[in-house]
Design an enzyme around this catalytic site. Structure first.
Site, PDB file in Angstrom:
ATOM      1  N   ASP A 167       7.110   6.846  -3.036  1.00  0.00           N
ATOM      2  CA  ASP A 167       5.966   6.986  -2.138  1.00  0.00           C
ATOM      3  C   ASP A 167       4.718   7.414  -2.919  1.00  0.00           C
ATOM      4  O   ASP A 167       4.762   7.574  -4.137  1.00  0.00           O
ATOM      5  CB  ASP A 167       6.303   7.982  -1.016  1.00  0.00           C
ATOM      6  CG  ASP A 167       5.658   7.538   0.293  1.00  0.00           C
ATOM      7  OD1 ASP A 167       4.505   7.090   0.268  1.00  0.00           O
ATOM      8  OD2 ASP A 167       6.315   7.645   1.345  1.00  0.00           O
ATOM      9  N   ASN A 196      -2.845  -5.464  16.289  1.00  0.00           N
ATOM     10  CA  ASN A 196      -2.811  -4.440  15.251  1.00  0.00           C
ATOM     11  C   ASN A 196      -2.630  -5.053  13.876  1.00  0.00           C
ATOM     12  O   ASN A 196      -1.961  -6.064  13.719  1.00  0.00           O
ATOM     13  CB  ASN A 196      -1.668  -3.453  15.513  1.00  0.00           C
ATOM     14  CG  ASN A 196      -1.803  -2.198  14.681  1.00  0.00           C
ATOM     15  OD1 ASN A 196      -2.679  -1.378  14.934  1.00  0.00           O
ATOM     16  ND2 ASN A 196      -0.979  -2.063  13.661  1.00  0.00           N
ATOM     17  N   GLU A 217      -7.697  -3.923  13.725  1.00  0.00           N
ATOM     18  CA  GLU A 217      -8.245  -3.685  12.383  1.00  0.00           C
ATOM     19  C   GLU A 217      -8.886  -4.936  11.790  1.00  0.00           C
ATOM     20  O   GLU A 217      -9.718  -4.832  10.882  1.00  0.00           O
ATOM     21  CB  GLU A 217      -7.174  -3.121  11.453  1.00  0.00           C
ATOM     22  CG  GLU A 217      -6.767  -1.671  11.745  1.00  0.00           C
ATOM     23  CD  GLU A 217      -5.723  -1.533  12.849  1.00  0.00           C
ATOM     24  OE1 GLU A 217      -5.355  -2.575  13.436  1.00  0.00           O
ATOM     25  OE2 GLU A 217      -5.282  -0.399  13.123  1.00  0.00           O
TER      26      GLU A 217
HETATM   27 MN    MN Z   1      -3.746   0.256  14.363  1.00  0.00          MN
END
Ligand code: MN
Length: 448
Positions: free
Chosen positions: A254, A142, A205
């Protein structure tokens, strides 16, 4: 394909603003980033107070720049992205690469110009780190972006939203093991875009980035951890997410520009640092255009695809700046019948569950021009007929006005397309005929 190569291209196209004056990594750089946000150039801070490392920012600050980095036109972007998600391709992995030019024996994070961005921030934190990790059996890999607060010379706090990396960490934790990670900083825009993409757990990814880069991504294995980093990243931190140690992380700002709450989050022990000889650090302004675009662009692709299934054509999607690239969408479509606009709204809400307000317009409206969108609402929309209201539905935790206990919110869709039942002439915008001569005149008279 490296960030450096892309920067060279951007330099040629006069898209880089060099800041030669000495600036501080505490507030000054982020202030300048904010001042040149929203469509502004790439910023290269040449002289950072007390630090020999240069800082670069706003690389992915416009859709156009991201497309340039991928060598595609803006109108190809969603198709290209969707293709890469579904046709990921394993990149080449080797032992050596430019990022291994320098290996630091002693880890000292304070030597890196990590920025402090906003007034009440808990401290400095890394905003552009892409983190790679593997499952214990090596089957799942990942790559994702997480904020990393600097705690000491060799410790970071990592914000783990309960998604893929969190899952890998939870599995390691259950086996009483730390999770080894590689944090790469200063990577090609395609890698950042892939790491921000909503592909399912199990899709690596890096493979998506490699597809986006036409099989030109090259990875290296790390020295101290079982994880990979782009061979031409500027800087890589090798670390372990602790199975046991937690600290309070934040508060930080954020994407909405509001402060997020403080939470208990795991500690990362950094055990190795490698970088290019004259590496630069990449900063990314929280709630800035770059943050919004990297978060929002992949969702725009999902909305584009979903709405394309219910109307003959979708021209453009904009998760708008005012909606923080996340909560508000404007979509221009070609409809066949009245009622298509509402179906387009429902398809948009289904594609992006965080979406709160959506507006559907005709193709003569520029979805990136808020005044045009407002004009369409003013002249083509009747609340009694064209409004879709969905109450008490799960929305985004980023929405401060949502019920903070249940997470429930109200969603509103606005169908601002022209109705077919009323005379067309009433809804078309009047035009003034133009000639080359008058256009040249405008050019000449326009103040510089
Ligand atoms: Mn992922």
């Amino acid at each position: 394909m490296s960030l450096r190569e892309f920067l060279k291209e951007a330099e040629k196209n006069k898209q880089v603003l060099h800041v030669e004056d000495e600036v501080s990594k505490v507030f000054e750089i982020s202030h300048l980033m904010k001042s040149f946000d929203n469509g502004g150039p790439i910023l290269l801070f040449e002289k950072v107070k007390g630090c020999p490392v240069k800082v670069v920012s706003n690389i992915c600050g416009t859709r156009k720049r991201i497309c340039d980095s991928l060598g595609i036109d803006v109108d190809e972007l969603y198709r290209r992205l969707l293709w890469a998600w579904r046709m990921p391709k394993k990149p080449r992995v080797s032992k050596e690469g430019p990022v291994k030019e320098v290996s630091e024996d002693k880890v000292d994070l304070t030597k890196i110009p990590v920025l402090t961005h906003f007034e009440f921030d808990a401290g400095s934190y890394i905003t552009s780190g892409v983190i790679h990790a593997k499952s214990a059996d090596g089957r799942v890999e990942n790559l994702s972006v997480h904020r990393l607060q600097v705690l000491s010379k060799n410790q970071l706090a990592i914000r783990l939203v309960p998604r893929h990396l969190y899952k890998l960490w939870s599995e390691a934790k259950a086996a009483k093991k730390d999770l080894e990670i590689a944090i790469a900083i200063g990577v090609h825009p395609a890698v950042l875009l892939a790491a921000s993409s909503p592909v399912p757990f199990g899709v690596n990814e890096y493979d998506v980035a490699n597809a986006l880069l036409n099989d030109k991504l090259h990875l290296v294995s790390c020295k101290n951890v079982d994880a990979f980093a782009p061979a031409d990243a500027e800087l890589v931190l090798e670390g372990r997410i602790s199975a046991t140690k937690e600290v309070s992380e934040g508060p930080f700002v954020d994407v909405t520009g509001n402060y997020d709450i403080q939470r208990k989050q795991p500690v990362v022990e950094v055990i190795g640092i490698m970088h290019r000889k004259d590496y630069f650090y990449e900063g990314l302004l929280p709630s800035g255009a770059e943050h919004r675009i990297l978060m929002g662009l992949p969702r725009e692709a999902l909305i584009w695809e979903s709405v394309s299934k219910v109307v003959p054509r979708v021209f453009a999607v904009n998760l708008s700046a005012g909606g923080n690239g996340w909560l508000h969408a404007v979509i221009s479509v070609e409809k066949q019948l009245d009622g298509d606009g509402k179906n387009a709204l429902l398809a948009a809400f289904a594609a992006h569950p965080s979406l709160k307000h959506a507006v559907v317009v005709d193709s003569d409206i520029d979805v990136f021009d808020a005044s045009e969108v407002e004009w369409a609402i003013a002249t083509r929309f009747q609340a009694g007929e064209d409004l879709v209201l969905i109450e008490k539905v799960r929305g985004s935790t980023l929405d401060s006005s949502a019920d903070q206990e249940t997470g429930l919110t109200s969603k509103m869709g606005i169908d601002a397309t022209k109705p077919f039942t009323k005379p067309k002439e009433k809804f078309d915008r009047a035009r003034i005929p133009s000639t080359k001569r008058v256009e040249r005149l405008v050019q000449r008279l326009r103040p510089v």
